[in-house]
Design a protein around this motif. Structure first.
Motif, PDB file in Angstrom:
ATOM      1  N   GLU A   1       3.653   5.707  -8.528  1.00 23.81           N
ATOM      2  CA  GLU A   1       3.111   4.339  -7.672  1.00 23.81           C
ATOM      3  C   GLU A   1       3.970   3.746  -6.831  1.00 23.81           C
ATOM      4  N   TYR A   2       5.406   3.977  -7.007  1.00 21.27           N
ATOM      5  CA  TYR A   2       6.211   3.609  -6.329  1.00 21.27           C
ATOM      6  C   TYR A   2       6.334   4.384  -4.637  1.00 21.27           C
ATOM      7  N   TRP A   3       6.238   5.788  -4.944  1.00 21.29           N
ATOM      8  CA  TRP A   3       5.973   6.718  -3.810  1.00 21.29           C
ATOM      9  C   TRP A   3       4.730   6.351  -3.072  1.00 21.29           C
ATOM     10  N   ASN A   4       3.510   5.834  -3.722  1.00 20.59           N
ATOM     11  CA  ASN A   4       2.660   5.629  -3.133  1.00 20.59           C
ATOM     12  C   ASN A   4       2.719   4.120  -2.212  1.00 20.59           C
ATOM     13  N   HIS A   5       3.274   3.177  -3.045  1.00 12.53           N
ATOM     14  CA  HIS A   5       3.515   1.775  -2.463  1.00 12.53           C
ATOM     15  C   HIS A   5       4.333   1.828  -1.047  1.00 12.53           C
ATOM     16  N   GLY A   6       5.317   2.811  -1.005  1.00 12.87           N
ATOM     17  CA  GLY A   6       6.245   3.089   0.171  1.00 12.87           C
ATOM     18  C   GLY A   6       7.211   1.798   0.711  1.00 12.87           C
ATOM     19  N   PRO A   7       7.903   1.841   1.629  1.00  8.12           N
ATOM     20  CA  PRO A   7       7.714   2.824   2.668  1.00  8.12           C
ATOM     21  C   PRO A   7       8.623   4.086   2.217  1.00  8.12           C
ATOM     22  N   ILE A   8       8.062   5.224   2.156  1.00 15.78           N
ATOM     23  CA  ILE A   8       8.900   6.627   1.853  1.00 15.78           C
ATOM     24  C   ILE A   8       9.847   6.649   3.117  1.00 15.78           C
ATOM     25  N   THR A   9      11.201   6.792   2.833  1.00 16.86           N
ATOM     26  CA  THR A   9      12.176   6.815   3.859  1.00 16.86           C
ATOM     27  C   THR A   9      13.333   7.722   2.869  1.00 16.86           C
ATOM     28  N   LEU A  10      13.016   8.969   3.154  1.00 18.31           N
ATOM     29  CA  LEU A  10      13.959  10.042   2.307  1.00 18.31           C
ATOM     30  C   LEU A  10      15.280  10.123   2.984  1.00 18.31           C
TER      31      LEU A  10
END
Length: 202
Positions: A105-114
């Protein structure tokens, strides 16, 4: 000391978290520390969810009152692939839960900044500090300690009404942090009730 302070948004973005991170980062610079803020390259919270026009994107790097600011591209495509494609095919949801476990759910909540994690490997700070407890950047701080062995401080800025405040992944991150900074006495007591040791909370 070189400190990387991670926040999903930063000045000139306006908001309580942004103001807190700006104030704390600039104060640390005044004390003689080297502070690098890692943040996303967007201004509004809504821009985290959908890609804004190019003219709304902020500079990749700049110096604001002595704070070195590095802004990172939000991986909209990766999030879309994970949650709009993989999650909808047969067995996809089970696969995602197996890979990401409680952090899905953390990946879904974002923002994804790898790319922040890649930058951490290059900058090698003495300390990583993350502000705000229900965004993907919390996971970056967790990884920094787990895989890069960098001391990790978590500034929770807790919103007790928010479902993520009670998320099992957040508790895992809190327990892994070397130090948790509570903004208020109420927040400190809330964290203690969640199982965080009082001696680990400032």
């Amino acid at each position: 000391m070189k400190i990387v302070h991670i926040s999903q948004l930063y000045h000139p973005s306006i908001g309580g978290n942004q103001a807190y991170v700006t104030s704390l980062s600039e104060h640390l610079v005044q004390l003689g520390e080297e502070v690098i803020v890692y943040t996303s390259n967007v201004v509004e919270l809504t821009d985290i969810l959908r890609k804004p026009s190019t003219d709304k994107l902020l500079p990749v790097a700049e110096n604001i009152n002595g704070v070195k600011v590095k802004r990172f591209r939000v991986n909209y495509g990766l999030k879309s692939f994970i949650f709009n494609f993989l999650n909808k095919i047969r067995g996809g949801h089970r696969l995602l839960n197996f890979i990401f476990r409680e952090f899905l759910e953390y990946w879904n909540h974002g923002p994804i900044t790898l790319s922040m994690f890649v930058a951490l490997m290059k900058d090698r700070p003495d300390l990583v500090m993350v502000s705000n407890n229900f965004v993907f950047q919390s996971v970056i701080g967790y990884w920094a300690k787990k895989w890069l062995k960098i001391p990790f401080v978590f500034v929770t800025i807790t919103h007790t009404f928010h479902p993520f405040t009670h998320h099992p992944a957040l508790k895992k991150v809190l327990l892994y942090a070397d130090l948790v900074i509570a903004c208020t006495e109420f927040e400190k007591n809330f964290l203690i009730n969640q199982g965080i040791k009082a001696e680990n909370i400032l």
